[in-house]
Design a protein around this motif. Structure first.
Motif, PDB file in Angstrom:
ATOM      1  N   GLY A 147       0.797  -1.221   0.000  1.00 36.96           N
ATOM      2  CA  GLY A 147       0.000   0.000   0.000  1.00 36.96           C
ATOM      3  C   GLY A 147       0.831   1.273   0.000  1.00 36.96           C
ATOM      4  N   ILE A 148       2.098   1.189  -0.386  1.00 34.99           N
ATOM      5  CA  ILE A 148       3.011   2.334  -0.308  1.00 34.99           C
ATOM      6  C   ILE A 148       2.572   3.484  -1.207  1.00 34.99           C
ATOM      7  N   GLY A 149       2.091   3.182  -2.398  1.00 34.93           N
ATOM      8  CA  GLY A 149       1.631   4.243  -3.303  1.00 34.93           C
ATOM      9  C   GLY A 149       2.739   5.215  -3.652  1.00 34.93           C
ATOM     10  N   PRO A 150       2.460   6.527  -3.586  1.00 33.05           N
ATOM     11  CA  PRO A 150       3.461   7.531  -3.960  1.00 33.05           C
ATOM     12  C   PRO A 150       4.436   7.878  -2.832  1.00 33.05           C
ATOM     13  N   ALA A 151       4.216   7.353  -1.634  1.00 37.60           N
ATOM     14  CA  ALA A 151       5.054   7.701  -0.478  1.00 37.60           C
ATOM     15  C   ALA A 151       6.497   7.260  -0.707  1.00 37.60           C
ATOM     16  N   ARG A 152       7.448   8.078  -0.279  1.00 41.40           N
ATOM     17  CA  ARG A 152       8.860   7.703  -0.370  1.00 41.40           C
ATOM     18  C   ARG A 152       9.615   8.024   0.917  1.00 41.40           C
ATOM     19  N   THR A 153       9.172   9.019   1.691  1.00 41.22           N
ATOM     20  CA  THR A 153       9.862   9.329   2.935  1.00 41.22           C
ATOM     21  C   THR A 153       9.515   8.269   3.972  1.00 41.22           C
ATOM     22  N   ARG A 154      10.426   8.058   4.893  1.00 37.72           N
ATOM     23  CA  ARG A 154      10.233   7.004   5.893  1.00 37.72           C
ATOM     24  C   ARG A 154       8.912   7.157   6.645  1.00 37.72           C
ATOM     25  N   SER A 155       8.613   8.343   7.121  1.00 37.04           N
ATOM     26  CA  SER A 155       7.387   8.530   7.899  1.00 37.04           C
ATOM     27  C   SER A 155       6.140   8.281   7.051  1.00 37.04           C
ATOM     28  N   ALA A 156       6.154   8.732   5.807  1.00 39.14           N
ATOM     29  CA  ALA A 156       4.992   8.539   4.931  1.00 39.14           C
ATOM     30  C   ALA A 156       4.830   7.071   4.551  1.00 39.14           C
ATOM     31  N   VAL A 157       5.945   6.390   4.262  1.00 38.06           N
ATOM     32  CA  VAL A 157       5.889   4.970   3.908  1.00 38.06           C
ATOM     33  C   VAL A 157       5.371   4.155   5.092  1.00 38.06           C
ATOM     34  N   LEU A 158       5.901   4.415   6.274  1.00 37.07           N
ATOM     35  CA  LEU A 158       5.461   3.658   7.447  1.00 37.07           C
ATOM     36  C   LEU A 158       3.985   3.898   7.741  1.00 37.07           C
ATOM     37  N   ALA A 159       3.508   5.110   7.550  1.00 33.92           N
ATOM     38  CA  ALA A 159       2.076   5.389   7.751  1.00 33.92           C
ATOM     39  C   ALA A 159       1.238   4.572   6.773  1.00 33.92           C
ATOM     40  N   LYS A 160       1.673   4.497   5.513  1.00 38.13           N
ATOM     41  CA  LYS A 160       0.947   3.729   4.491  1.00 38.13           C
ATOM     42  C   LYS A 160       0.958   2.234   4.816  1.00 38.13           C
ATOM     43  N   VAL A 161       2.115   1.713   5.178  1.00 39.92           N
ATOM     44  CA  VAL A 161       2.241   0.279   5.461  1.00 39.92           C
ATOM     45  C   VAL A 161       1.418  -0.088   6.696  1.00 39.92           C
ATOM     46  N   ARG A 162       1.481   0.744   7.723  1.00 40.47           N
ATOM     47  CA  ARG A 162       0.702   0.462   8.933  1.00 40.47           C
ATOM     48  C   ARG A 162      -0.801   0.527   8.666  1.00 40.47           C
ATOM     49  N   ALA A 163      -1.224   1.394   7.775  1.00 42.21           N
ATOM     50  CA  ALA A 163      -2.643   1.448   7.403  1.00 42.21           C
ATOM     51  C   ALA A 163      -3.037   0.220   6.580  1.00 42.21           C
ATOM     52  N   PHE A 164      -2.131  -0.268   5.748  1.00 39.89           N
ATOM     53  CA  PHE A 164      -2.389  -1.426   4.894  1.00 39.89           C
ATOM     54  C   PHE A 164      -2.396  -2.729   5.694  1.00 39.89           C
ATOM     55  N   LEU A 165      -1.541  -2.810   6.707  1.00 34.42           N
ATOM     56  CA  LEU A 165      -1.413  -4.008   7.545  1.00 34.42           C
ATOM     57  C   LEU A 165      -1.556  -3.624   9.019  1.00 34.42           C
ATOM     58  N   PRO A 166      -2.723  -3.138   9.425  1.00 34.11           N
ATOM     59  CA  PRO A 166      -2.855  -2.639  10.801  1.00 34.11           C
ATOM     60  C   PRO A 166      -2.635  -3.706  11.871  1.00 34.11           C
ATOM     61  N   GLU A 167      -2.792  -4.977  11.518  1.00 32.92           N
ATOM     62  CA  GLU A 167      -2.638  -6.048  12.508  1.00 32.92           C
ATOM     63  C   GLU A 167      -1.198  -6.536  12.660  1.00 32.92           C
ATOM     64  N   ILE A 168      -0.279  -5.975  11.873  1.00 29.89           N
ATOM     65  CA  ILE A 168       1.121  -6.404  11.919  1.00 29.89           C
ATOM     66  C   ILE A 168       1.991  -5.294  12.513  1.00 29.89           C
ATOM     67  N   PRO A 169       2.630  -5.547  13.665  1.00 25.39           N
ATOM     68  CA  PRO A 169       3.552  -4.547  14.228  1.00 25.39           C
ATOM     69  C   PRO A 169       4.758  -4.362  13.305  1.00 25.39           C
ATOM     70  N   VAL A 170       5.192  -3.139  13.153  1.00 23.74           N
ATOM     71  CA  VAL A 170       6.361  -2.817  12.337  1.00 23.74           C
ATOM     72  C   VAL A 170       7.454  -2.306  13.269  1.00 23.74           C
ATOM     73  N   ASP A 171       8.593  -2.998  13.254  1.00 21.19           N
ATOM     74  CA  ASP A 171       9.728  -2.629  14.091  1.00 21.19           C
ATOM     75  C   ASP A 171      10.848  -2.085  13.214  1.00 21.19           C
ATOM     76  N   CYS A 172      11.507  -1.030  13.677  1.00 18.04           N
ATOM     77  CA  CYS A 172      12.566  -0.403  12.891  1.00 18.04           C
ATOM     78  C   CYS A 172      13.892  -0.421  13.636  1.00 18.04           C
ATOM     79  N   LEU A 173      14.960  -0.546  12.869  1.00 16.44           N
ATOM     80  CA  LEU A 173      16.325  -0.438  13.372  1.00 16.44           C
ATOM     81  C   LEU A 173      16.981   0.748  12.670  1.00 16.44           C
ATOM     82  N   GLU A 174      17.629   1.582  13.454  1.00 22.72           N
ATOM     83  CA  GLU A 174      18.263   2.778  12.919  1.00 22.72           C
ATOM     84  C   GLU A 174      19.576   2.432  12.215  1.00 22.72           C
TER      85      GLU A 174
END
Length: 175
Positions: free
Chosen positions: A104-131
Motif C-alpha cells: 500500500g506504499i503508493g506515492p510515499a517515499r519518505t520514511r514517515s509517509a511509507v510507514l504510515a501507508k504500510v501500517r494502514a495497509f497491515l494494521p494487525e502487523i507490528p512494524v519494528d525499525c532499526l536505525e
C-alpha cells in the motif's frame, strides 16, 4: 459547460470510490494481502520463472536458481527456491515516481509517509525499525520490518536521506 444529472454524478462517484477500495477490504489474511500487493504470482507455491518475466541477472544464476532474479512487467523482482516462489522485491529507485502498490506504499517515499501507508495497509502487523548502524544493512541504511503468523516477513530499507530504497516480502528463510 454541460451539467450532469445528480444520479449520474452519484453513480460515477460511487464507482470511483468502489474501485479504489483498499486491498485490505478484499483479502483478510495479512500475509496473503501483502503478497498480492507485490504481484499476482503467489509466494510459497510452485511456479515457472519464465512465466513471470525476464531474467535480470543471468550471469550470476546458480544451478538451483536461488540467485536468479526474474522481473515482471511492473518491475517486481521474483526469486525462487527450486520451483517455489520465495521472495519478491521492489526497488524504489527503479520505479522512480510511479506508485508502488506493494504494501500500500503508493506515492510515499519518505520514511514517515511509507510507514504510515504500510501500517494502514497491515494494521494487525507490528512494524519494528532499526536505525542506521544497528540495521546491519550498510552505512546510513535503516530497516523496518514486520512478521506474519505463517513465518513470512517483509522488510523496508531506507537510505541515509530517509527515503525508501526497497520493499521486500519473504515467504520463508532460504538456506
Amino acid at each position: 459547460m454541460k451539467i450532469m444529472p445528480a444520479a449520474l454524478t452519484l453513480a460515477l462517484f460511487a464507482s470511483a470510490f468502489a474501485s479504489s477500495a483498499h486491498a485490505s477490504e478484499r483479502i483478510a489474511d495479512p500475509f496473503d494481502r501483502a503478497d498480492a500487493s507485490f504481484s499476482r504470482y503467489p509466494l510459497s507455491l510452485p511456479s515457472t520463472p519464465q512465466a513471470i518475466g525476464r531474467l535480470t541477472n543471468g550471469d550470476s544464476c546458480d544451478d538451483d536458481g536461488l540467485a536468479c532474479e526474474w522481473e515482471d512487467p511492473d518491475g517486481v523482482v521474483h526469486i525462487f527456491a527450486g520451483d517455489i516462489l520465495a521472495i519478491k522485491i521492489v526497488d524504489a529507485k527503479t520505479l522512480g515516481a510511479r506508485d508502488i502498490p506493494a504494501l500500500g506504499i503508493g506515492p510515499a517515499r519518505t520514511r514517515s509517509a511509507v510507514l504510515a501507508k504500510v501500517r494502514a495497509f497491515l494494521p494487525e502487523i507490528p512494524v519494528d525499525c532499526l536505525e542506521p548502524g544497528k540495521a546491519g544493512q550498510g552505512n546510513g541504511i535503516a530497516s523496518c520490518e514486520g512478521s506474519f503468523a505463517n513465518g513470512g516477513w517483509f522488510k523496508l530499507l531506507f537510505g541515509p536521506d530517509s527515503r525508501l530504497m526497497s520493499a521486500r516480502i519473504d515467504a520463508f528463510q532460504i538456506d
